[in-house]
Motif scaffolding. Sequence first.
Motif, PDB file in Angstrom:
ATOM      1  N   ASN A 139      -1.218   1.271  -9.386  1.00 52.95           N
ATOM      2  CA  ASN A 139      -2.582   0.842  -9.585  1.00 52.95           C
ATOM      3  C   ASN A 139      -3.354   1.552  -9.479  1.00 52.95           C
ATOM      4  O   ASN A 139      -4.691   1.348  -9.457  1.00 52.95           O
ATOM      5  CB  ASN A 139      -2.639  -0.275  -8.305  1.00 52.95           C
ATOM      6  N   GLY A 140      -3.125   2.879  -9.116  1.00 50.69           N
ATOM      7  CA  GLY A 140      -4.350   3.876  -9.167  1.00 50.69           C
ATOM      8  C   GLY A 140      -5.175   4.114  -7.705  1.00 50.69           C
ATOM      9  O   GLY A 140      -6.001   4.767  -7.560  1.00 50.69           O
ATOM     10  N   ALA A 185       0.978  -1.107  -0.163  1.00 50.33           N
ATOM     11  CA  ALA A 185       0.111  -0.023   0.137  1.00 50.33           C
ATOM     12  C   ALA A 185       1.048   1.431  -0.005  1.00 50.33           C
ATOM     13  O   ALA A 185       2.122   1.119   0.287  1.00 50.33           O
ATOM     14  CB  ALA A 185      -0.882  -0.018   1.251  1.00 50.33           C
ATOM     15  N   GLY A 186       0.535   2.395  -0.440  1.00 49.11           N
ATOM     16  CA  GLY A 186       1.115   3.798  -0.329  1.00 49.11           C
ATOM     17  C   GLY A 186       1.129   4.229  -1.800  1.00 49.11           C
ATOM     18  O   GLY A 186       0.281   3.879  -2.594  1.00 49.11           O
ATOM     19  N   ALA A 187       2.006   5.256  -1.743  1.00 49.68           N
ATOM     20  CA  ALA A 187       2.345   5.912  -3.102  1.00 49.68           C
ATOM     21  C   ALA A 187       2.902   4.873  -4.176  1.00 49.68           C
ATOM     22  O   ALA A 187       2.466   5.381  -5.592  1.00 49.68           O
ATOM     23  CB  ALA A 187       3.359   7.009  -2.817  1.00 49.68           C
ATOM     24  N   SER A 188       3.632   4.079  -3.949  1.00 47.78           N
ATOM     25  CA  SER A 188       4.183   3.174  -4.958  1.00 47.78           C
ATOM     26  C   SER A 188       3.127   2.474  -5.584  1.00 47.78           C
ATOM     27  O   SER A 188       2.742   2.186  -6.662  1.00 47.78           O
ATOM     28  CB  SER A 188       5.383   2.282  -4.384  1.00 47.78           C
ATOM     29  N   HIS A 189       2.336   1.980  -4.798  1.00 50.12           N
ATOM     30  CA  HIS A 189       0.955   1.065  -5.077  1.00 50.12           C
ATOM     31  C   HIS A 189       0.439   2.058  -5.854  1.00 50.12           C
ATOM     32  O   HIS A 189      -0.507   1.454  -6.830  1.00 50.12           O
ATOM     33  CB  HIS A 189       0.514   0.551  -3.846  1.00 50.12           C
ATOM     34  N   TYR A 190       0.233   3.245  -5.413  1.00 49.18           N
ATOM     35  CA  TYR A 190      -0.963   4.089  -6.252  1.00 49.18           C
ATOM     36  C   TYR A 190      -0.265   4.452  -7.509  1.00 49.18           C
ATOM     37  O   TYR A 190      -1.153   4.273  -8.499  1.00 49.18           O
ATOM     38  CB  TYR A 190      -0.936   5.454  -5.376  1.00 49.18           C
TER      39      TYR A 190
END
Length: 389
Positions: A79-80, A71-76
């Motif tokens: 994956n949005g 989870a977090g910014a890298s995941h965002y």
Amino acid sequence: MKLKPDAIDLGHNGSPVSAPDQRRSPPTTYRIAVLPGDGIGPEITDVAMQVLEHVTTVVDGLRFDLMLRSAGASHYRKNGVALPDGVLADCLAADAVLLSAIGLPDVRRKDGTEVQPEMMVGLRRALNLYAAARPVRLYPGVESEVRNTVHGIDMVIVRENLEGLFASFDGGTQVDGEVATDTIVITRAGTRRVVDFAFRLAQKRLGRPTDRRRVVTCVDKANVFRSFAFFRKVFTDVAAEYEDVEAETMYVDAACLHLIQNPGAFDVLVMENQFGDILSDLGAALVGGLGLGPSAEIGDNHALFQPAHGSAPPLAGRNIANPMALILSAAMMLDWLGDRYGDRSALKAATLVENGVAKVLAEGDVLTPDLGGRATTKEVGQEIINCIC
């Protein structure tokens, strides 16, 4: 250096307390949702997990199921979404959440804000984590930025975690690029429960370093704003229920001054969310920086533990980040689990982990660059493990 055998105890560094009447039988295995996050997060998480796994070999009857989740910014960016529904469900089902550093400055939402607040506010609201506790403790061997440390520094900054100015997250307004507003929210129920948390915490501590009197300080701006005058009124009402703990009030500007001039005069401080966000970083600066800043976010049924620092992207992948804040946060987690479940094994493990960090700091031979050393993240972690026995 001779360390106090109960250094992690609430009386010393202000680890969080469980909600009233929430004690129950401990599980055979603690399920911990571990979120490595962004930047230096995965590196320090790896070290913290090694410490947790090691302490189970030293303390009988202590077992963990460390559930790594992304989870977090890298995941965002990939994956949005910063906090997937499945990860949130795992956090809700876990016995505790250990969250590392999150956020990346270049990963932003369409409105220009970072995604880190979206994830943190989402977690806090879903888990109902209404009290955030940040211990501010000067360990032997660590130099402070202030001169007046003759009595030591050992306080806890408690911030209301769901209301205040942060209640406007995703709720403020912006009109035609010309006007923007956010609204502060102070409720009696929200204020009462965080103030009650602060007083119960003070009852379990040894008091402020200058004279060992148990004192809870309300930090506000009640001379100007009705919202803070109301916060102070609720504080005063709750304080009357605790005859064994003193209560005092202080304006936030004066509190900043006195934190620098006489930090040993504070025990537990309680305040609105935004003020707590600012003062807790100031407190960390008094005791060696954010690399030594653990924190806990507590609710009636859930708790989350994370370092006070950010993801420090320039340090990522260089193996030089200080893992101590996350390791101390893990010690707070152990202490909370021990208190919540009456688990002596978890309490013992909490003591051993904090003592291990304290010993490494006192000896001063294996430290990361932020503390004036040349050691790597992994070397510091291994040295702490060597001190846990």
